[in-house]
Structures are given as C-alpha cells and as structure tokens.
Design a protein around this motif. Structure first.
Motif, mmCIF file in Angstrom:
data_model
loop_
_atom_site.group_PDB
_atom_site.id
_atom_site.type_symbol
_atom_site.label_atom_id
_atom_site.label_comp_id
_atom_site.label_asym_id
_atom_site.label_seq_id
_atom_site.Cartn_x
_atom_site.Cartn_y
_atom_site.Cartn_z
ATOM 1 N N ASP A 232 -10.097 49.557 -11.486
ATOM 2 C CA ASP A 232 -9.018 50.224 -11.054
ATOM 3 C C ASP A 232 -8.804 51.495 -12.020
ATOM 4 O OD1 ASP A 232 -8.400 48.597 -8.973
ATOM 5 O OD2 ASP A 232 -6.791 47.349 -9.922
ATOM 6 N N LEU A 233 -8.951 51.300 -13.374
ATOM 7 C CA LEU A 233 -8.761 52.179 -14.189
ATOM 8 C C LEU A 233 -9.493 53.128 -14.152
ATOM 9 C CD1 LEU A 233 -8.418 50.587 -17.794
ATOM 10 C CD2 LEU A 233 -6.456 51.639 -16.720
ATOM 11 N N ALA A 234 -10.950 52.866 -13.876
ATOM 12 C CA ALA A 234 -11.860 54.027 -13.428
ATOM 13 C C ALA A 234 -11.573 54.997 -12.424
ATOM 14 C CB ALA A 234 -13.241 53.520 -13.274
ATOM 15 N N ARG A 235 -10.817 54.171 -11.518
ATOM 16 C CA ARG A 235 -10.464 54.946 -10.244
ATOM 17 C C ARG A 235 -9.387 55.771 -10.443
ATOM 18 N NH1 ARG A 235 -12.594 50.554 -7.328
ATOM 19 N NH2 ARG A 235 -10.511 49.462 -7.664
ATOM 20 N N SER A 236 -8.415 55.018 -11.068
ATOM 21 C CA SER A 236 -7.008 55.948 -11.422
ATOM 22 C C SER A 236 -7.243 57.132 -12.418
ATOM 23 C CB SER A 236 -5.752 55.046 -11.720
ATOM 24 O OG SER A 236 -6.053 54.195 -12.698
ATOM 25 N N ALA A 237 -8.094 56.964 -13.461
ATOM 26 C CA ALA A 237 -8.609 58.115 -14.218
ATOM 27 C C ALA A 237 -9.353 59.139 -13.526
ATOM 28 C CB ALA A 237 -9.296 57.580 -15.176
ATOM 29 N N GLY A 238 -9.637 59.167 -12.472
ATOM 30 C CA GLY A 238 -10.457 60.084 -11.338
ATOM 31 C C GLY A 238 -11.882 59.815 -11.860
ATOM 32 N N LEU A 239 -12.283 58.817 -12.070
ATOM 33 C CA LEU A 239 -13.770 58.575 -12.581
ATOM 34 C C LEU A 239 -14.399 57.477 -11.729
ATOM 35 C CD1 LEU A 239 -13.608 58.730 -16.506
ATOM 36 C CD2 LEU A 239 -14.979 60.275 -15.042
ATOM 37 N N GLY A 240 -13.918 57.160 -10.721
ATOM 38 C CA GLY A 240 -14.318 56.045 -9.788
ATOM 39 C C GLY A 240 -15.916 56.248 -9.238
ATOM 40 N N GLU A 241 -16.168 57.541 -8.828
ATOM 41 C CA GLU A 241 -17.670 57.756 -8.591
ATOM 42 C C GLU A 241 -18.481 57.865 -9.730
ATOM 43 O OE1 GLU A 241 -18.887 57.816 -5.550
ATOM 44 O OE2 GLU A 241 -16.653 57.000 -5.268
ATOM 45 N N LYS A 242 -17.970 58.260 -10.857
ATOM 46 C CA LYS A 242 -18.721 58.414 -12.119
ATOM 47 C C LYS A 242 -18.995 57.367 -13.056
ATOM 48 C CE LYS A 242 -18.758 63.351 -12.439
ATOM 49 N NZ LYS A 242 -18.183 64.311 -12.799
ATOM 50 N N LEU A 243 -18.181 56.205 -12.782
ATOM 51 C CA LEU A 243 -18.396 54.838 -13.555
ATOM 52 C C LEU A 243 -18.834 53.852 -12.581
ATOM 53 C CD1 LEU A 243 -15.607 55.188 -16.430
ATOM 54 C CD2 LEU A 243 -18.046 55.842 -16.704
ATOM 55 N N LYS A 244 -19.842 53.485 -12.124
ATOM 56 C CA LYS A 244 -20.108 52.561 -11.566
ATOM 57 C C LYS A 244 -19.982 51.011 -11.977
ATOM 58 C CE LYS A 244 -21.024 54.631 -7.751
ATOM 59 N NZ LYS A 244 -19.959 54.939 -7.134
ATOM 60 N N VAL A 245 -19.082 50.477 -11.885
ATOM 61 C CA VAL A 245 -18.726 49.120 -12.521
ATOM 62 C C VAL A 245 -19.662 47.747 -11.761
ATOM 63 C CG1 VAL A 245 -16.945 47.352 -13.263
ATOM 64 C CG2 VAL A 245 -16.595 49.796 -13.236
ATOM 65 N N GLY A 246 -20.098 47.028 -12.271
ATOM 66 C CA GLY A 246 -20.958 46.005 -11.956
ATOM 67 C C GLY A 246 -20.743 44.729 -12.666
ATOM 68 N N VAL A 247 -20.937 43.428 -12.033
ATOM 69 C CA VAL A 247 -20.869 42.353 -12.485
ATOM 70 C C VAL A 247 -21.780 41.434 -12.737
ATOM 71 C CG1 VAL A 247 -19.231 40.294 -12.863
ATOM 72 C CG2 VAL A 247 -18.309 42.255 -12.083
ATOM 73 N N VAL A 248 -22.182 40.791 -13.959
ATOM 74 C CA VAL A 248 -23.534 39.981 -13.897
ATOM 75 C C VAL A 248 -22.926 38.517 -14.190
ATOM 76 C CG1 VAL A 248 -25.635 39.647 -15.179
ATOM 77 C CG2 VAL A 248 -24.688 41.949 -14.913
ATOM 78 N N GLN A 249 -23.523 37.534 -13.337
ATOM 79 C CA GLN A 249 -23.172 36.027 -13.597
ATOM 80 C C GLN A 249 -24.695 35.194 -13.518
ATOM 81 O OE1 GLN A 249 -20.996 35.777 -9.747
ATOM 82 N NE2 GLN A 249 -19.190 35.702 -10.891
ATOM 83 N N THR A 250 -24.185 34.055 -13.677
ATOM 84 C CA THR A 250 -25.780 33.125 -13.588
ATOM 85 C C THR A 250 -25.126 32.400 -12.278
ATOM 86 O OG1 THR A 250 -24.584 31.259 -14.808
ATOM 87 C CG2 THR A 250 -25.702 32.933 -16.138
ATOM 88 N N ALA A 251 -26.235 31.454 -12.005
ATOM 89 C CA ALA A 251 -25.851 30.565 -10.818
ATOM 90 C C ALA A 251 -24.913 29.754 -10.907
ATOM 91 C CB ALA A 251 -27.293 29.877 -10.782
#
Ligand code: 16G
Ligand code: ZN
Length: 533
Positions: free
Chosen positions: A315-334
């Motif tokens: 949400d912060l990345a989008r509202s800062a105007g960086l939504g396209e430039k900061l790709k957020v991803g999540v890493v998990q285990t099984a």
C-alpha cells in the motif's frame, strides 16, 4: 610456533568425542553443550579459513542453541553458508584427532586456494546460556592458533551479531549499514521507529515474553532509546526476562513453546484482546497472539506477520507513487497456511514464491524481488530491499504531500527492518508501527483472513535419509510410490494439502496437513503419517 603446530596444540585441549559424528545443518551445529568443545574449536578454524578466502572480510560466529533446552548449545557462522562450506564445516568437525584435523585444515587451505598469509577477522558473541563462556575459550583458542584478529562481543542476540558484522564489512562504502556497536544498533532502530511512527498512534500495551533469554536485557536496552509512553511511545511490557537462573531459558515460554503448542505461556496474565508477543532464546524469531473476547487463544504467527508487512508495504509503495517501481513479493515455505498464500495472491495481488525450509533459502529467494517479504510460519523472517529498490526509494521526488508522507514511512521502514536476517526486536517494532498506522488491534489483524485448520506431526522412522523431496519440499521423490499414495489421500479432502519431509534438525520425518475442518486436517495428517511410517 608454526601455525599447524599451534592448531594441533589447541585441538589437543578440545578432543573430539570418539563416538560422535557431527553434521553442520540448517541450525549450524547444535547439541548438548558438553559435547560441543571440539566442534566450536573447529568452527573457529573454519571461520578463519572463510575470512581469508574472502580477503579478510569479517566473519561472525554465534554461540547459541536458540529455542533448545538450557543444557544444549550450538555454533554457527553468522552468514548463510553455501552448501560446500557446510560440508567443510562437517569435515573439520569429524576429523578424528589433532593430526587428522591439521591435515584437513591444510587440505582445505590448498583446495580452496586460500592464502595462509592473508588477513582473517572474526567477531563473535553468545546467548545467555551457562555453557557459553567455556565454549568461547575453545573458539578463542582456534582464532589465536590461526592468527585471526578477533573481537569478543560478549552477550548479544543473533541478529545483533549479524548487524555488527554487516556494519563492519560495509564501513566506508556506499552500502554503509550503520555504526558497528550495540548502541549503534539501538540508535538506528529508534530513529527509524520514530520516523515511521509519524502520523500514527498506539493503543494499549504490548506484552513481550522474552523466553528468559538474551532478548530480555536487549529489549530493555532498546526501550531506553524509544520515546516514553507519555511522549506517545508504545508501552512495551517485558516478561520472562530472567537470565539469572539458566534453567528457565525457553522453559514454558518463548516463541517455540507458543507456536508448537498453540497456547500462551502459563505465566501470561494478558486480558482478552490485549496483544502479546513471544521471542525465542536468541531473539531471531517472534510470534504474536491474543485471547479472543471468549478467551480462546489466537496465534498470529510468521504467516500473519508476512501478510501484514506485505499489505502495508504494498500500500505504501502505491501511495508513494512507486507502485510500478517497487515490486513487492512474498517468500514462504510449504508450512505456510494455504489461506495466507491465497490471501497474498488473490487479495493483495502479490506474487508468492515457495522455498525449502531454512532461512537461507527464503532469504535468497527474497533478494530476487525489489522488496522481498519472507517469513517462516515459526516466526523467523524479515523484509529485504534490493539495492536498486533503495536507490529508487531514496531518489524519488514525491508529487504530493500524501506521496511524501508514504515515502517517508517507507524509507524509515527500510532502516527499521533488519536487512541481514530475521530479528525479533526489529520485527516487533515493525508490527507495532503497522498496527498503529492502521489503528488495528490483534483482532482486526487476525480477521484479514481465516486460517485453514492444520496439523503437524512428528513421525519416528527407521531412516529419515531415504525421504527425498522435490518442489520446495512439497512432494516426495523417494521412496518411490509414496507421493502417489499421499496424492490419492489428499484428493479426498476438501481444501486438502499435505506433505512429508525429513527434519533437518531432528531424527524424524515431519508431516503437515491442512483441510477445511479440524477433524479432516487431523485425519489427513494421521493417514499420511501412517504412510511414511
Ligand atoms: C532451523 C532453521 C529454521 C527452520 C528449522 C526447521 C535457520 C536459521 N533455522 O532451525 O529456519 O524452521 O530449522 O527445522 O535456518 P526442521 O528441519 O527440524 O523442521
Ligand atoms: Zn532462534
């Protein structure tokens, strides 16, 4: 004295128990402290080699057994070792006597093209266990024998040692991480926390169970640097912080007790809807929990922290105007609950990657994103920002006051979050910042999605080494035919999912199962356990 003579002389003081075979695993070496002298000495040799190989880069060595009982201890290098170096550690640890050890050491020096005259530097620390000081003498002996420059950082949390090591190794570069002192660590967190808290407000205290380990005194120290409650700071109540009586460590408290047993520590006095958190014995894991209005226990584990962080940062990345430039991803285990994965993919619309168990796998995968959020369900994790992401974050010119405010928070988070490894103290402040910004209590956080009922069972088997997994431990490749049996079962359960993997830390196979109801999850787990037995 010639260094090989010095190494042999040192090794003779810490003989290897003849009947033991050691293995450097995901948790380094870990066992009864009384068996560990020779292993620690040899890890000292390994650290010297590693530092020389890396042209004098400082290597961290941590003496801790994390959530294990007080009589255990362990040792690991501060960085996440590649598999070949884990093998070198194992080879050194198993050399029969001092002569075989010197031979192994010299062979490694040759094979790895290490210059014996190169500089080597090590910083080391320990948790609060009674066996720590004695094990340190074995480590120091090895560092002296190899002519290694060393600093004893005494008692620290594991992530604090990682912090110091990173600070030392980046000093004077563009990647300078911070002031390489314990006080520098607190100051960095406190400054970042204050900035991240701008425009947000706390409600109510958070009670932190420190597992009667090193996290207790360190959290108390951190609190001294944070704004007081009267100045709008968060009220942190520290409990289970007795490090004077060693046998209390991890006993009926701590993150592992809470996560494994799905219950609050018996000492907990928390009222319904009050937020609580538990650290583990070396303060690199944290889980939250609370009692619902009807006093049922609700766990907010690593999956919950990951989803909360991903939601907020996305949400912060989008509202800062960086939504396209900061790709957020999540890493998990099984082990991540299927509902958490579905929530991230479908509601947050963020990519999820699954890796094998063990922090180094998650950390590595997380660095592939601009901003990689990684947590194991057991509460070990952090958020890593890539160099490129940091550059974008700090260069970007906001286009509005709203963008500017989000940008400031995001920048502060990049300092608040320990980039080196999962850090319970840093994660605690991160969660508190997010809840304050959202105006959420634990219940609102818990309501973001509903966990699928799940069951984890430990199965004793004749030989766990025959179990070989693929697909990030989600499928068994060997023994042949077993996976087909599991698939056949899983298909019979609504929202069923199950896997079996050999533990990396215990002589057993772990089976995890989830399904749409409690009864089905239990049933599926028991049946899969029956198959692997
Ligand atoms: C180690 C790992 C931990 C993992 C656990 C799994 C690190 C620093 N620690 O303690 O992340 O959850 O092993 O244990 O990587 P298991 O293989 O016995 O299930
Ligand atoms: Zn730990």
């Amino acid at each position: 004295m010639h260094s090989s003579d010095a190494i042999a002389a040192g090794a003779a003081k810490f003989p290897k128990p003849a009947d033991r075979t050691f293995q450097y695993g995901t948790a380094g070496f870990r066992m009864k402290a009384s068996l560990l002298d020779s292993v620690v000495y040899r890890v000292g040799l390994l650290a010297a080699l590693r530092s020389r190989k890396l042209n004098g880069q400082t290597i961290g060595v941590m003496i801790t057994a994390s959530h294990n009982p007080p009589d255990d201890n362990g040792v690991k290098l501060g960085e996440m070792l590649e598999a070949s170096w884990e093998n070198h550690a194992t080879t050194l640890a198993n050399a029969k006597n001092e002569h075989a050890l010197v031979e192994t050491y010299e062979l490694l020096t040759d094979n790895l093209n290490i210059k014996p005259e190169a500089k080597s530097r090590v910083v080391f620390a320990r948790d609060t266990r009674a066996s720590g000081p004695h094990l340190v003498t074995a480590l120091v002996e090895a560092l002296n024998a190899t002519g290694t420059e060393s600093t004893d950082c005494r008692v620290l949390t594991t992530p604090q040692l990682h912090y110091l090591t990173r600070c030392i190794n980046t000093k004077g570069t563009v990647y300078e991480y911070g002031e390489p002192t314990e006080q520098g660590y607190y100051k960095k967190l406190a400054v970042a926390f204050n900035t991240a808290m701008q425009g947000a407000k706390f409600s109510g205290p958070v009670t932190v169970d420190c597992a009667n380990g090193v996290g207790g005194p360190k959290l108390r120290e951190l609190i001294k640097h944070l704004p007081s409650v009267s100045d709008g700071g968060v009220e942190i109540k520290v409990v289970n912080d007795d490090i004077v009586e060693p046998e209390k460590l991890n006993h009926l408290c701590g993150a592992d007790y809470v996560k494994t047993g799905q219950r609050a520590p018996p000492s907990s006095q928390a009222a319904p809807l009050a937020r609580c958190a538990s650290l583990d014995g070396d303060a690199d894991r944290i889980v939250y929990y609370f009692l619902d209005s009807d006093s049922t226990f609700r766990l907010l584990d690593g999956d919950r922290i990951a989803t909360l962080a991903a939601l907020f940062i996305g949400d912060l990345a989008r509202s800062a105007g960086l939504g396209e430039k900061l790709k957020v991803g999540v890493v998990q285990t099984a082990y991540a609950n299927g509902s958490s994965t579905a929530y991230i993919e479908n509601d947050l619309r963020l990519p999820v990657v699954c890796t094998p168990t063990g922090v180094k796998h998650l950390h590595h995968a997380a660095t592939k994103f601009d901003v990689g959020v990684y947590f194991e369900a057991n509460g070990h994790g952090t958020v890593v920002f890539s160099d490129l992401a940091l550059k974008r974050l700090f260069k970007y010119e906001p286009k509005s006051p709203a963008q500017s405010s989000s940008l400031n928070t995001l920048r502060a988070l990049s300092h608040l979050i320990n980039q080196t490894v999962g850090d319970a103290l840093s994660d605690l402040l991160l969660v508190e910042v997010i809840l304050a910004h959202k105006g959420w209590g634990p219940k609102e956080w818990d309501q973001t999605y509903t966990d699928l009922p799940n069951r984890l069972v430990r199965v004793e088997v004749a030989d766990r080494n025959i179990f070989k997994t693929v697909d990030a431990e989600r499928k068994l490749e060997k023994p042949e035919g077993v996976q087909a049996l599991i698939d056949g079962l899983v298909g019979k359960y609504k929202q069923g999912r199950a896997f079996a993997r050999a533990s990396g830390t215990e002589d057993a196979v772990r089976v995890y199962a989830e399904a749409s109801t409690r009864g089905e999850a239990d049933d599926l787990a028991a049946k899969v356990a029956g198959i692997v037995k």
